[in-house]
Design a protein around this motif. Structure first.
Motif, mmCIF file in Angstrom:
data_model
loop_
_atom_site.group_PDB
_atom_site.id
_atom_site.type_symbol
_atom_site.label_atom_id
_atom_site.label_comp_id
_atom_site.label_asym_id
_atom_site.label_seq_id
_atom_site.Cartn_x
_atom_site.Cartn_y
_atom_site.Cartn_z
ATOM 1 N N THR A 31 0.832 -1.403 0.125
ATOM 2 C CA THR A 31 -0.177 -0.180 -0.093
ATOM 3 C C THR A 31 0.998 1.360 0.016
ATOM 4 O O THR A 31 0.629 2.208 -0.627
ATOM 5 C CB THR A 31 -0.926 0.112 1.212
ATOM 6 O OG1 THR A 31 -0.174 -0.455 2.454
ATOM 7 C CG2 THR A 31 -2.263 -0.957 0.910
ATOM 8 N N GLY A 32 1.941 1.139 0.676
ATOM 9 C CA GLY A 32 2.941 2.368 0.549
ATOM 10 C C GLY A 32 3.475 2.651 -0.840
ATOM 11 O O GLY A 32 3.207 3.970 -1.151
ATOM 12 N N ASP A 33 3.788 1.541 -1.346
ATOM 13 C CA ASP A 33 4.052 1.834 -2.967
ATOM 14 C C ASP A 33 2.918 2.248 -3.801
ATOM 15 O O ASP A 33 3.247 3.173 -4.703
ATOM 16 C CB ASP A 33 4.556 0.507 -3.487
ATOM 17 C CG ASP A 33 6.098 0.109 -2.954
ATOM 18 O OD1 ASP A 33 6.677 0.878 -2.038
ATOM 19 O OD2 ASP A 33 6.616 -1.042 -3.053
ATOM 20 N N LEU A 34 1.874 1.652 -3.509
ATOM 21 C CA LEU A 34 0.673 2.185 -4.362
ATOM 22 C C LEU A 34 0.478 3.683 -3.988
ATOM 23 O O LEU A 34 0.107 4.413 -5.010
ATOM 24 C CB LEU A 34 -0.543 1.404 -4.027
ATOM 25 C CG LEU A 34 -0.554 -0.023 -4.359
ATOM 26 C CD1 LEU A 34 -1.865 -0.870 -3.949
ATOM 27 C CD2 LEU A 34 -0.544 -0.139 -5.958
ATOM 28 N N PHE A 35 0.533 4.168 -2.844
ATOM 29 C CA PHE A 35 0.154 5.419 -2.382
ATOM 30 C C PHE A 35 1.470 6.260 -3.107
ATOM 31 O O PHE A 35 0.988 7.411 -3.690
ATOM 32 C CB PHE A 35 0.110 5.646 -0.966
ATOM 33 C CG PHE A 35 -1.246 5.367 -0.509
ATOM 34 C CD1 PHE A 35 -2.206 5.727 -1.035
ATOM 35 C CD2 PHE A 35 -1.123 4.634 0.636
ATOM 36 C CE1 PHE A 35 -3.523 5.389 -0.214
ATOM 37 C CE2 PHE A 35 -2.306 4.259 1.427
ATOM 38 C CZ PHE A 35 -3.399 4.435 0.618
ATOM 39 N N ARG A 36 2.648 6.055 -2.991
ATOM 40 C CA ARG A 36 3.692 6.743 -3.551
ATOM 41 C C ARG A 36 3.542 6.999 -5.165
ATOM 42 O O ARG A 36 3.639 7.836 -5.630
ATOM 43 C CB ARG A 36 5.071 6.157 -3.251
ATOM 44 C CG ARG A 36 5.465 6.492 -1.759
ATOM 45 C CD ARG A 36 6.654 6.165 -1.319
ATOM 46 N NE ARG A 36 6.923 4.774 -1.245
ATOM 47 C CZ ARG A 36 6.615 4.141 0.039
ATOM 48 N NH1 ARG A 36 6.208 4.672 0.891
ATOM 49 N NH2 ARG A 36 6.704 2.902 0.001
ATOM 50 N N GLN A 51 -1.095 14.094 2.386
ATOM 51 C CA GLN A 51 -1.347 15.027 3.438
ATOM 52 C C GLN A 51 -0.896 14.201 4.876
ATOM 53 O O GLN A 51 -0.251 14.427 5.847
ATOM 54 C CB GLN A 51 -2.482 15.789 3.723
ATOM 55 C CG GLN A 51 -3.519 15.004 2.764
ATOM 56 C CD GLN A 51 -4.935 15.887 2.872
ATOM 57 O OE1 GLN A 51 -4.864 16.556 3.857
ATOM 58 N NE2 GLN A 51 -5.817 15.670 2.231
ATOM 59 N N PHE A 52 -1.312 12.991 4.684
ATOM 60 C CA PHE A 52 -1.431 12.068 5.880
ATOM 61 C C PHE A 52 0.164 11.507 5.961
ATOM 62 O O PHE A 52 0.649 11.266 6.916
ATOM 63 C CB PHE A 52 -2.245 10.926 5.858
ATOM 64 C CG PHE A 52 -3.753 11.399 6.113
ATOM 65 C CD1 PHE A 52 -4.289 11.611 7.217
ATOM 66 C CD2 PHE A 52 -4.563 11.684 4.795
ATOM 67 C CE1 PHE A 52 -5.467 12.202 7.307
ATOM 68 C CE2 PHE A 52 -5.808 12.146 4.838
ATOM 69 C CZ PHE A 52 -6.258 12.348 5.959
ATOM 70 N N MET A 53 0.494 10.854 4.961
ATOM 71 C CA MET A 53 1.838 10.408 4.650
ATOM 72 C C MET A 53 3.093 11.325 5.139
ATOM 73 O O MET A 53 3.843 10.921 5.753
ATOM 74 C CB MET A 53 2.187 9.834 3.392
ATOM 75 C CG MET A 53 1.284 8.791 2.983
ATOM 76 S SD MET A 53 1.377 8.416 0.951
ATOM 77 C CE MET A 53 3.079 7.543 1.085
ATOM 78 N N ASP A 84 1.702 -6.017 1.706
ATOM 79 C CA ASP A 84 2.743 -5.594 2.602
ATOM 80 C C ASP A 84 2.174 -4.250 2.962
ATOM 81 O O ASP A 84 2.049 -3.201 2.217
ATOM 82 C CB ASP A 84 4.121 -5.737 1.619
ATOM 83 C CG ASP A 84 5.044 -4.382 1.930
ATOM 84 O OD1 ASP A 84 4.914 -4.038 3.161
ATOM 85 O OD2 ASP A 84 5.886 -4.428 1.291
ATOM 86 N N GLY A 85 2.025 -3.929 4.214
ATOM 87 C CA GLY A 85 1.737 -2.538 4.823
ATOM 88 C C GLY A 85 0.080 -2.316 4.837
ATOM 89 O O GLY A 85 -0.431 -1.490 5.027
ATOM 90 N N TYR A 86 -0.711 -3.472 4.724
ATOM 91 C CA TYR A 86 -1.892 -3.801 5.012
ATOM 92 C C TYR A 86 -2.395 -4.888 5.515
ATOM 93 O O TYR A 86 -1.812 -5.969 4.600
ATOM 94 C CB TYR A 86 -2.711 -3.449 3.317
ATOM 95 C CG TYR A 86 -4.231 -3.523 3.528
ATOM 96 C CD1 TYR A 86 -4.775 -2.172 3.637
ATOM 97 C CD2 TYR A 86 -4.963 -4.573 3.317
ATOM 98 C CE1 TYR A 86 -6.193 -2.079 3.731
ATOM 99 C CE2 TYR A 86 -6.152 -4.600 3.281
ATOM 100 C CZ TYR A 86 -7.153 -3.458 3.908
ATOM 101 O OH TYR A 86 -8.415 -3.320 3.739
HETATM 102 P P1 ADP Z 1 6.434 2.037 6.472
HETATM 103 O O1 ADP Z 1 6.291 0.639 6.453
HETATM 104 O O2 ADP Z 1 7.967 2.358 6.434
HETATM 105 O O3 ADP Z 1 5.869 3.018 7.481
HETATM 106 P P2 ADP Z 1 4.888 2.261 3.764
HETATM 107 O O4 ADP Z 1 5.531 2.510 2.765
HETATM 108 O O5 ADP Z 1 4.388 0.921 4.249
HETATM 109 O O6 ADP Z 1 6.142 2.815 5.144
HETATM 110 O O7 ADP Z 1 3.788 3.413 4.192
HETATM 111 C C1 ADP Z 1 3.985 4.833 4.105
HETATM 112 C C2 ADP Z 1 3.141 5.493 4.685
HETATM 113 O O8 ADP Z 1 1.720 5.264 3.595
HETATM 114 C C3 ADP Z 1 2.310 5.400 6.143
HETATM 115 O O9 ADP Z 1 3.143 5.977 7.109
HETATM 116 C C4 ADP Z 1 0.964 5.718 5.949
HETATM 117 O O10 ADP Z 1 0.679 6.993 5.963
HETATM 118 C C5 ADP Z 1 0.533 5.340 4.446
HETATM 119 N N1 ADP Z 1 0.047 3.789 4.396
HETATM 120 C C6 ADP Z 1 0.434 2.827 3.856
HETATM 121 N N2 ADP Z 1 -0.357 1.739 4.119
HETATM 122 C C7 ADP Z 1 -1.454 2.087 4.862
HETATM 123 C C8 ADP Z 1 -2.620 1.564 5.353
HETATM 124 N N3 ADP Z 1 -2.741 0.095 5.260
HETATM 125 N N4 ADP Z 1 -3.523 2.321 6.162
HETATM 126 C C9 ADP Z 1 -3.136 3.501 6.199
HETATM 127 N N5 ADP Z 1 -2.267 4.217 5.658
HETATM 128 C C10 ADP Z 1 -1.160 3.568 5.107
#
Ligand code: ADP
Length: 191
Positions: A31-36, A51-53, A84-86
């Protein structure tokens, strides 16, 4: 194989997820990669998430849940997936469970990468120097760790209760950790 990789920021989820997904022939869904990617593309979703990240906060559940449900609907998840991250909150865990139950394809394991906090801080500050990721500053990192303890740690008990949680020692070389994770997954496959 349908898997979740759980662990705090800096635990090495991204690196291990890529290797394990390749092994298993399933997509690695971060999810981090998808958001980025959305932020880079300048999409509406990217603007909302950024804004949240940037503050180390979680993106609201409804945004994340919708994005993941859409991604899990793609053809390439037929053989499974590695998330990964979700999920990162209990609410996300419940939504995912219902979503997968609806497809008749529940999770088979949750791998948890275990790394002590001082090692996490050391790793992320080193990564900040190499990669310059926007959220890898010390303040934002402390916030991300606090959010992990508060919001994400409860998922450990949630998955332990379901008999899905497998611990992997996340200290050592990348290869050593991958080998430990593979070993745990072999146990699942044989069970
Ligand atoms: P890390 O594992 O180093 O915190 P990620 O790349 O997984 O980094 O996530 C980076 C940011 O993306 C998080 O700090 C959050 O703001 C957002 N994010 C990613 N996954 C989620 C999720 N499942 N729910 C909410 N926010 C998320």
């Amino acid at each position: 194989m349908r898997l979740v990789l759980l662990g705090p920021p800096g635990a090495g989820k991204g690196t291990q997820a890529e290797r394990l997904a390749e092994d298993l022939g399933v997509p690695h869904i971060s999810t981090g990669d998808l958001f980025r990617a959305h932020v880079e593309a300048g999409s509406e979703l990217g603007r909302e998430a950024q804004q949240f990240m940037d503050q180390g906060q979680l993106v609201p559940d409804r945004v994340v849940n919708r994005m993941v449900a859409e991604r899990l609907g793609a053809q390439d998840t037929a053989p499974g997936f590695l998330l990964d991250g979700y999920p990162r909150t209990l609410a996300q865990g419940e939504v995912l469970e219902a979503e997968l139950a609806g497809r008749g394809a529940p999770l088979q394991a949750v791998l948890r990468l275990v790394v002590p906090e001082e090692e996490l801080v050391r790793r992320i500050l080193a990564r900040a120097e190499q990669e310059g990721r926007a959220d890898d500053t010390e303040d934002v990192l402390r916030k991300r760790l606090a959010v992990y303890h508060e919001e994400t740690e409860p998922l450990e008990a949630f998955y332990r209760q379901r008999g899905l949680l497998l611990d992997v020692d996340g200290i050592g070389s990348v290869d050593e950790i991958t080998a430990r994770a593979r070993e745990r997954l072999r146990e699942v496959a044989e069970a």
